[in-house]
Design an enzyme around this catalytic site. Sequence first.
Site, short mmCIF file in Angstrom:
data_model
loop_
_atom_site.label_atom_id
_atom_site.label_comp_id
_atom_site.label_asym_id
_atom_site.label_seq_id
_atom_site.Cartn_x
_atom_site.Cartn_y
_atom_site.Cartn_z
N CYS A 2 0.63 -1.24 -0.15
CA CYS A 2 0.04 -0.05 -0.09
C CYS A 2 0.83 1.30 0.02
O CYS A 2 1.92 1.39 0.44
CB CYS A 2 -0.95 -0.11 1.07
SG CYS A 2 -1.87 -1.44 1.31
N ARG A 28 4.84 0.17 -6.16
CA ARG A 28 4.74 -0.56 -4.92
C ARG A 28 3.76 -1.83 -5.11
O ARG A 28 3.83 -2.52 -4.39
CB ARG A 28 4.41 0.41 -3.92
CG ARG A 28 5.41 1.45 -3.58
CD ARG A 28 5.03 2.16 -2.31
NE ARG A 28 4.71 1.47 -1.22
CZ ARG A 28 5.59 1.63 -0.21
NH1 ARG A 28 6.92 2.04 -0.25
NH2 ARG A 28 5.27 0.77 0.83
N TRP A 74 -3.06 -2.53 -1.42
CA TRP A 74 -2.96 -3.98 -1.76
C TRP A 74 -3.73 -4.67 -0.67
O TRP A 74 -3.53 -4.76 0.44
CB TRP A 74 -1.53 -4.33 -1.89
CG TRP A 74 -0.97 -5.58 -2.30
CD1 TRP A 74 -0.68 -5.61 -3.56
CD2 TRP A 74 -0.53 -6.55 -1.68
NE1 TRP A 74 -0.40 -6.88 -3.74
CE2 TRP A 74 -0.03 -7.55 -2.55
CE3 TRP A 74 -0.83 -7.08 -0.30
CZ2 TRP A 74 0.34 -8.80 -2.30
CZ3 TRP A 74 -0.45 -8.28 -0.10
CH2 TRP A 74 0.14 -9.37 -0.89
N ASN A 98 -1.46 1.97 6.26
CA ASN A 98 -0.71 0.63 5.71
C ASN A 98 -0.15 0.12 6.86
O ASN A 98 0.09 0.41 7.85
CB ASN A 98 0.83 1.46 5.26
CG ASN A 98 0.68 2.02 3.66
OD1 ASN A 98 -0.58 2.11 3.31
ND2 ASN A 98 1.81 2.54 3.21
N GLY A 99 -0.21 -1.34 6.49
CA GLY A 99 0.19 -2.17 7.94
C GLY A 99 -0.87 -3.27 8.18
O GLY A 99 -1.85 -3.04 7.28
N GLU A 476 17.41 -17.78 -8.85
CA GLU A 476 17.07 -16.31 -9.02
C GLU A 476 16.61 -16.25 -10.52
O GLU A 476 15.64 -15.51 -10.72
CB GLU A 476 18.32 -15.50 -8.99
CG GLU A 476 18.37 -14.09 -9.18
CD GLU A 476 17.21 -13.42 -8.51
OE1 GLU A 476 16.49 -13.94 -7.53
OE2 GLU A 476 16.90 -12.22 -8.72
N LYS A 480 12.89 -14.83 -11.32
CA LYS A 480 12.64 -13.80 -12.11
C LYS A 480 11.45 -14.04 -13.47
O LYS A 480 10.78 -13.44 -13.59
CB LYS A 480 13.94 -13.53 -12.80
CG LYS A 480 14.78 -12.47 -12.40
CD LYS A 480 14.71 -10.92 -12.01
CE LYS A 480 14.00 -10.80 -10.69
NZ LYS A 480 14.59 -10.72 -9.39
N GLU A 483 7.84 -14.16 -11.95
CA GLU A 483 7.18 -13.06 -11.25
C GLU A 483 6.97 -12.12 -12.55
O GLU A 483 5.85 -11.46 -12.47
CB GLU A 483 8.21 -12.19 -10.30
CG GLU A 483 9.34 -11.63 -10.60
CD GLU A 483 9.94 -11.00 -9.33
OE1 GLU A 483 11.24 -10.69 -9.33
OE2 GLU A 483 9.32 -10.39 -8.52
N HIS A 499 15.76 -37.70 -9.07
CA HIS A 499 14.91 -38.48 -7.84
C HIS A 499 13.39 -38.02 -7.87
O HIS A 499 12.81 -38.16 -6.73
CB HIS A 499 15.58 -37.82 -6.57
CG HIS A 499 17.01 -38.42 -6.37
ND1 HIS A 499 17.48 -39.54 -5.92
CD2 HIS A 499 17.94 -37.66 -6.59
CE1 HIS A 499 18.87 -39.71 -5.93
NE2 HIS A 499 19.30 -38.45 -6.44
N LYS A 598 6.21 -3.94 -4.46
CA LYS A 598 7.91 -3.77 -4.38
C LYS A 598 8.39 -4.03 -2.97
O LYS A 598 9.42 -4.76 -3.04
CB LYS A 598 8.26 -2.39 -4.90
CG LYS A 598 9.66 -1.84 -4.93
CD LYS A 598 10.46 -2.92 -5.86
CE LYS A 598 11.80 -2.44 -6.00
NZ LYS A 598 12.68 -3.62 -6.52
O1 M6R Z 1 13.12 -5.01 -0.09
P1 M6R Z 1 13.67 -6.62 -0.18
O2 M6R Z 1 15.06 -6.79 -0.67
O3 M6R Z 1 13.84 -7.13 1.45
O4 M6R Z 1 12.71 -7.53 -0.94
C1 M6R Z 1 12.52 -8.95 -0.63
C2 M6R Z 1 11.70 -9.58 -1.65
O5 M6R Z 1 10.67 -9.06 -1.54
C3 M6R Z 1 12.21 -9.11 -3.09
O6 M6R Z 1 13.42 -9.74 -3.30
C4 M6R Z 1 11.45 -9.89 -4.29
O7 M6R Z 1 11.64 -11.22 -4.10
C5 M6R Z 1 11.58 -9.43 -5.70
N1 M6R Z 1 10.56 -8.95 -6.23
C6 M6R Z 1 12.13 -10.38 -6.53
O8 M6R Z 1 12.41 -9.71 -7.87
#
Ligand code: M6R
Length: 603
Positions: A2, A28, A74, A98-99, A476, A480, A483, A499, A598
């Site tokens: 949010c 965000r 959100w 927010n929260g 990773e 990527k 997402e 396995h 984000k």
């Molecule tokens: O702000 P942070 O690095 O703590 O965030 C951690 C994850 O939420 C962040 O790396 C997320 O997995 C990314 N969107 C991946 O691209």
Amino acid sequence: MCGIVGYVGSNKNSVHVLIDGLKKLEYRGYDSAGIAYLENNKLNIIKSVGELKKLESKVNFGVSSNIGLGHTRWATHGIADEVNSHPHKVGKFTIVHNGIVENYNELRSKLKSEGYGFKSETDTEVVAALLDSIYKTNNDVLKSIRKMTDILDGSYALGIMCEDDNDTLYVAKNKSPLIIGVGEGDNYIASDVPAILDKTKKYIALEDGCYAKITSSEINLYKDGIKKDFNVEEFKYDASDISKKGYEHFMLKEMHEQPEVFRRTTNPYLESGIDSLIAKMPDFTKYGKIRIVACGSATHAGLVGKQMIEKFANAEVQVDTASEFRYCKQFLKEDELVIVVSQSGETADTLEALNIAKKNGNDTLGIINEKGSTIAREAKMVLYTEAGKEIAVATTKAYSAQVALLSLIALNLSYKKDLVDKKEIKEILEDANKLPGYIESLLNKEEDYKKIAEDIKDYNDIFFIGRGIDYALAMEGSLKLKEISYTHSEAYAAGELKHGTISLIDEGTPVVAIVTDDNIAPKTISNIKEVKSRGANVIYITNKKDENEDGFYDKKIVVPKVNYLLQPLLTVIPLQMVAYELAKLKGCSIDKPKNLAKSVTVE
Ligand code: M6R
């Protein structure tokens, strides 16, 4: 997650400031949005579900308004609809939040017995009712906010307007980020810097437990009923840092910034060779073990770091996902250093992991990108990744910068333990000099990545395999791809395939196979041959130019061979670029993937 923006002042029209600020917070992640503003002392609340342009189309920009609050939501409590979206008004109070308030259910029941009715399923409406109910007993907004903060459990950044005080914004903060932007003749509130960066560069970072009264000309800050002094700080970046600078997407721009980010992040430690590296980093030799705790890509950076530190510095490293770490038995020993890795410095689970480590008495080190963020302030020691503002939800340059710092920690520790010889140090420093150029050359292989994306676009399941450090990179690469291209993929330890998972390999199944570590290359190559002989379409990413090739792959991307400590910073580039090209081909929302935020400020 949010986003909050608020304005009070005589210079600007609040509606413009709010919509403009919300646009800057779109990155965000959100699924509904709303604003509340006063015009001629009359409150107007406008909300909409989905993209911000829907809200924009409902707003009359010609109004005259000096005060207002805006919010992108959100969904957490209740679906994404207009009733649940913010701002919420109960009695005399209008609130954005927010929260997550954890005791909202019991508060809701209590307030119901006092006669309050609730339209939404949100915890925020409960907060507004609570404040209104307290205010009825004392007619003093500040005292009511203080009392409210004593009652609320959980995390909140609150923007508040009260009907009896039409020239004032109030805020309260606990475990959710909130800043006050300091203008001239006007003031702002925001959950994140970009919302107000083109309006003012001066800001006050609020501590947990603080609340404030803000008019156009005055800011008063309080904690526990006592007025507090505050520092006005200055943002390091400016509005141009949060523009695309001609690139089609923020993600593309940020990938292209990686050569410079590597220089900025590592230069201070390497400017006088190994001497500056030793002088500018903490003494890691005093720790019996390193624990790395993080979420998402930051965990993957940690897993790369584990391989580097263990192999290079012969020091034990354990990596935990923060959301698991906080609820399992941690077995933290006194001499363990807990490293938390986070781009935003606000990830709720990572912050809680840090708090657990601190309570246990452990030394903590943050590897953080956002200066002034909660984790940066709370960790005992901080090493900053100098990635600059990262806007795309999918992290690229911040991830690389995290890996770069972890590789420097490995080098620092191995030097101190006398495990690396002069020749190798020279080689690492030379490679570090060449690295930005190598990254650029890999970024420029656009046509190769497009062809791979074209090849795999019709498949619903894609596998990424590797061993050791390459397995950490496979994770990773897979994240990527998932997402941003909404394509299911799995990262697998190459040796683990047979396995069970190899049964999923069919004619044409895409398998991205990563091989950069000479010591285990033959093993991984034989795993690649196993999937190839079952029909897989193998995309081979390697730093090996001309090994004896006998058709075990379909496409090959060669990354320059550099020292083990720097290699991941090159290997990750094709993984990022293939994900990007596939997402583009599939027409996905690259910078703001669906359902994602984000900065994940709730657990
Ligand atoms: O702000 P942070 O690095 O703590 O965030 C951690 C994850 O939420 C962040 O790396 C997320 O997995 C990314 N969107 C991946 O691209």
